[in-house]
Design a protein around this motif. Structure first.
Motif, PDB file in Angstrom:
ATOM      1  N   TYR A 103       4.776  22.027  -0.061  1.00 36.22           N
ATOM      2  CA  TYR A 103       3.896  22.501  -1.142  1.00 36.22           C
ATOM      3  C   TYR A 103       3.583  23.993  -0.934  1.00 36.22           C
ATOM      4  O   TYR A 103       2.423  24.410  -0.896  1.00 36.22           O
ATOM      5  N   GLY A 114       0.837  -1.204   0.000  1.00 39.63           N
ATOM      6  CA  GLY A 114       0.000   0.000   0.000  1.00 39.63           C
ATOM      7  C   GLY A 114       0.868   1.249   0.000  1.00 39.63           C
ATOM      8  O   GLY A 114       0.617   2.203  -0.742  1.00 39.63           O
ATOM      9  N   THR A 115       1.892   1.235   0.819  1.00 37.31           N
ATOM     10  CA  THR A 115       2.778   2.397   0.884  1.00 37.31           C
ATOM     11  C   THR A 115       3.571   2.567  -0.404  1.00 37.31           C
ATOM     12  O   THR A 115       3.760   3.691  -0.876  1.00 37.31           O
ATOM     13  N   ASP A 120       1.258   4.282  -2.731  1.00 38.04           N
ATOM     14  CA  ASP A 120       1.109   5.691  -2.345  1.00 38.04           C
ATOM     15  C   ASP A 120       2.296   6.504  -2.850  1.00 38.04           C
ATOM     16  O   ASP A 120       2.145   7.615  -3.361  1.00 38.04           O
ATOM     17  N   LYS A 139       2.201   6.970  -6.613  1.00 34.66           N
ATOM     18  CA  LYS A 139       1.183   7.967  -6.973  1.00 34.66           C
ATOM     19  C   LYS A 139       1.693   9.389  -6.716  1.00 34.66           C
ATOM     20  O   LYS A 139       1.581  10.271  -7.569  1.00 34.66           O
ATOM     21  N   SER A 140       2.246   9.604  -5.520  1.00 30.20           N
ATOM     22  CA  SER A 140       2.721  10.946  -5.192  1.00 30.20           C
ATOM     23  C   SER A 140       3.819  11.383  -6.154  1.00 30.20           C
ATOM     24  O   SER A 140       3.838  12.529  -6.611  1.00 30.20           O
ATOM     25  N   ASP A 155      -4.785  13.587  -1.581  1.00 29.52           N
ATOM     26  CA  ASP A 155      -4.275  12.210  -1.621  1.00 29.52           C
ATOM     27  C   ASP A 155      -2.783  12.105  -1.335  1.00 29.52           C
ATOM     28  O   ASP A 155      -2.291  11.012  -1.056  1.00 29.52           O
ATOM     29  N   ASN A 156      -2.045  13.189  -1.483  1.00 34.01           N
ATOM     30  CA  ASN A 156      -0.581  13.038  -1.534  1.00 34.01           C
ATOM     31  C   ASN A 156       0.183  13.636  -0.364  1.00 34.01           C
ATOM     32  O   ASN A 156       1.408  13.562  -0.352  1.00 34.01           O
ATOM     33  N   GLU A 203      12.355  19.526   0.493  1.00 35.19           N
ATOM     34  CA  GLU A 203      11.953  19.388  -0.909  1.00 35.19           C
ATOM     35  C   GLU A 203      12.022  20.760  -1.571  1.00 35.19           C
ATOM     36  O   GLU A 203      11.854  21.783  -0.907  1.00 35.19           O
ATOM     37  N   ARG A 244      -5.406   4.933   6.352  1.00 35.77           N
ATOM     38  CA  ARG A 244      -6.312   4.094   5.554  1.00 35.77           C
ATOM     39  C   ARG A 244      -6.821   2.921   6.381  1.00 35.77           C
ATOM     40  O   ARG A 244      -7.962   2.502   6.251  1.00 35.77           O
ATOM     41  N   ALA A 264      -0.116   7.625   5.025  1.00 35.54           N
ATOM     42  CA  ALA A 264      -1.467   7.376   4.529  1.00 35.54           C
ATOM     43  C   ALA A 264      -1.929   5.950   4.805  1.00 35.54           C
ATOM     44  O   ALA A 264      -3.109   5.713   5.059  1.00 35.54           O
ATOM     45  N   GLU A 265      -0.995   5.008   4.758  1.00 32.86           N
ATOM     46  CA  GLU A 265      -1.379   3.603   4.965  1.00 32.86           C
ATOM     47  C   GLU A 265      -2.015   3.405   6.350  1.00 32.86           C
ATOM     48  O   GLU A 265      -2.993   2.688   6.499  1.00 32.86           O
ATOM     49  N   PRO A 318       2.388  11.293   4.588  1.00 29.99           N
ATOM     50  CA  PRO A 318       3.380  10.231   4.393  1.00 29.99           C
ATOM     51  C   PRO A 318       2.974   8.930   5.091  1.00 29.99           C
ATOM     52  O   PRO A 318       3.499   7.877   4.762  1.00 29.99           O
ATOM     53  N   ILE A 349       7.785  12.621  -3.100  1.00 28.59           N
ATOM     54  CA  ILE A 349       7.125  11.725  -2.160  1.00 28.59           C
ATOM     55  C   ILE A 349       7.040  12.489  -0.842  1.00 28.59           C
ATOM     56  O   ILE A 349       8.055  13.014  -0.381  1.00 28.59           O
TER      57      ILE A 349
END
Ligand SMILES: [Zn+2]
Ligand SMILES: [Zn+2]
Lengths: 241, 388
Positions: free
Chosen positions: B147, A210-211, A214, A217-218, B105-106, B24, B115, B111-112, B109, A225
């Motif tokens: 961002y 899953g990670t 993710d 996708k990012s 969605d992004n 970043e 979820r 997210a898992e 870090p 990321i």
């Protein structure tokens, strides 16, 4: 602002035991939930190095497999599969995935990947297990915009975590881009690495995959990321303190 | 640098921590000039939110001056004055493109993990647990803003910090709460909770054309503020039955639009309130949904229930009445970027001066004490602003 609770994980455990869920799938989900609950608790208390995380990942899988006897009649393991929707076209995404640098970045949370040649790469689990879990994979299927599949080179002397790592790309409805499915066939060695890691039931393959999705996708959607690297806290600076 | 850090239940400290750095190329570093304590920080203070770790930097309502930007940042440069919204959004995913910024969605870090808890992960947030990203917060001298082209809003006038700071969370949150209520010109809007979000929901309900606004709380100074600044009819639920009073005010119809600006830390009265505390103690539910239940009972048939209040997990609410009365429920964390420009406009045009909400202004080093004061509702504390 909103918040979440451990107890939802308990819900998920009971959902996964709902009759009608296929037995293998539900067992995986159950293990995933239980382990992840454990991981969250562990997370709240302490955080290890990246290497430690990798050990935990491998350990989680090994422990799970040894506990559940999760082997098919043929002696192999069932593949683990997850999907994600990414706002780019199948062609762009398969090109991106084909780039060895991309692979390095999307599996960076548990493994290091180095390019051998255009089709072959060497993978190793991060941290101390690197010596025990290091294997070569090569691209076995390369259909741009459709499928990419890496397979472990069979006669590798060191241990491999996976037999195969496959990505497929299908157009999503509307303007949502592409449904990307990652299917991984895990097959870690049960020997020394297993016993070294076996106490650490923390995270299972589903979470690892899953990670990875993710992160893919990012990278595809934003060029980076998300990270909290260098994050200040009273513990010092960085993600893994 | 100095920062307020979390160390467990009712334990916030002022600590020396490393300064954040650009990681970043889309990052900015902001030197904080004003930062607030939010009601939702109290869920951390009371250790009701999982995924915090000892030493984490708190805070999600900051503003300040940009001192450094990554190579790819285009809209900001050092010297710019900015307010930083609490949600972190990438600006590129489907949700960001649909203006659903708090569902990005992004930006998480972890997210898992989220979820596993919820089915899908919402956006990462500043200073709000590792489940929601693990980003360091803004109750500090400096903040890393990922961002940076997507979140922060530039303040180009010399309007003081106190008037624009609340664009970081509570003003847009109160405004979205009122917007989610789908207010029409003849509507009576009832707002439960007169903390900062409730106060802004009250003012926003008028901006969106309400006919009458009713404010419900038990803290006299909050009700006073709702009446004075928000022109609301007030109900002190410790002195009156909320259902009876609302029916009286609406000729038995019930308020058309109900806003729950309280959330999980509701203090119910009577049997219901006690039952909530027992269930919570026995781990049978995560939340005390007293206000939700009351709002469902009071709301006009076919009305709208807007929920900006924070809930944690499972809440025991009467779904049957909700369905049979055909109520619409709207909720969610604030899609901050939608509101920054228009609400800054309202402030600059003098339509609202959000600084009315401030009850305490202190140095960052007084933060630990202020958390306690705010949590205990002592000293008429409604909103704390700190200056590093
Ligand atoms: Zn807030
Ligand atoms: Zn996004």
């Amino acid at each position: 602002m909103s918040e979440y609770s451990f107890d939802s994980a308990a819900d998920e455990v009971s959902n996964s035991m709902h009759p009608g869920a296929d037995a293998n799938g539900s067992r995986w989900r159950r293990a995933g939930s239980v382990a992840l609950g454990g991981a969250l608790v562990a997370f709240g208390l302490r955080r290890r190095s990246l290497g430690g995380t990798a050990i935990a990942l491998v350990g989680g899988f090994l422990t799970y497999r040894s506990l559940s006897g999760y082997l098919t009649d043929a002696g192999g393991t069932e593949p683990v599969e997850r999907s994600i929707t990414i706002g780019e076209s199948p062609d762009e995404l398969s090109d991106l995935a084909r780039d060895p640098e991309t692979l390095e970045r999307i599996v960076g949370h548990f493994a290091e990947v180095s390019e051998i040649d255009d089709d072959r790469s060497r993978w190793s689990a991060g941290g101390p297990l690197a010596r025990e879990l290091s294997w070569e994979m090569r691209i076995a299927v390369d259909e741009p915009g459709e499928r990419l599949r890496w397979e472990t080179v069979a006669d590798d002397s060191s241990g491999a975590l996976f037999d195969s790592w496959s990505l497929s790309f299908d157009e999503a409805p509307g303007d949502r881009g592409t449904e990307v499915t990652l299917e991984v066939r895990f097959d870690p060695p049960g020997g020394t690495a297993g016993s070294a890691a076996v106490e650490r039931l923390d995270v299972v393959p589903e979470s690892l995959i899953g990670t990875a999705l993710d992160r893919f996708k990012s990278l595809a959607e934003t060029g980076q990321i998300p990270t909290t690297e260098n994050r200040p806290s009273e513990r010092g600076r960085g993600d893994f303190l | 640098m100095q920062a307020l850090t979390w160390h467990g239940e009712k334990d916030v400290r002022i600590s020396e921590v490393p300064r954040p750095e650009i990681v970043e190329p889309t990052d900015a570093i902001v030197e904080i000039t004003a930062t607030a304590i939010c009601g939702s920080d109290l869920h951390l203070y009371n250790d009701r939110m999982p995924g915090m770790r000892e030493g984490d930097v708190l805070g999600h309502e900051p503003m300040g001056e940009v001192i450094e930007v990554g190579d790819e940042v285009e809209s900001l440069e050092p010297g710019d004055r900015v307010v930083v919204p609490f949600t972190i959004s990438c600006g590129s995913c489907w949700f960001c493109e649909e203006d659903l910024y708090s569902l990005c969605d992004n930006s998480n870090p972890n997210a898992e993990m989220a979820r596993k808890m919820m089915g899908q992960s919402p956006a990462g947030l500043f200073g709000y647990s590792h489940l929601l990203g693990g980003y360091a917060g803004g109750q500090a001298e400096y903040l890393r803003v990922p961002y940076a082209d997507v979140g922060p809003i530039k303040i180009e006038s010399d309007i003081p910090d106190e008037q624009v700071l609340f664009l970081s969370d509570i003003f847009p949150t109160g405004y979205m709460a009122a917007e989610n209520a789908d207010i029409e010109p003849e509507d009576t809007v009832a707002v439960w909770g007169c903390g900062p979000v409730g106060q802004f929901a009250i003012q926003s309900a008028w901006m969106l054309g309400a006919n009458e606004v009713v404010a419900i709380d038990r803290v006299p100074e909050r009700l006073e503020m709702a009446s004075q600044h928000g022109d609301a009819t007030t109900i002190n639920y410790e002195h009156a039955d909320v259902y009876d009073r609302l029916m009286e005010l609406t000729g038995g119809r019930g308020p058309d639009r109900c806003i729950d600006a309280v959330g999980t830390e509701a203090h119910g009265t009577g049997l219901d309130g006690i039952s909530d505390r027992v269930k919570e103690g026995a781990k049978l539910q995560d939340d005390r949904p007293y206000v939700l239940r009351e709002a469902i009972k009071c709301c006009r048939k076919g009305g709208t229930l807007s929920v900006p209040g924070v809930y944690l997990g499972r809440a025991n609410i009467p779904f049957g009445p909700l369905m049979n009365k055909a109520l619409t429920v709207k909720t969610g964390q604030t899609h901050m970027q939608r509101y920054l420009d228009p609400l800054l406009g309202k402030i600059e045009e003098g339509e609202i001066d959000p600084s009315f909400i401030i009850s305490h202004q202190v140095g960052l080093e007084d933060g630990p004490e202020m958390y306690q004061t705010f949590n205990d509702k002592e000293d008429d504390c409604i909103k704390v602003v700190m200056t590093p």
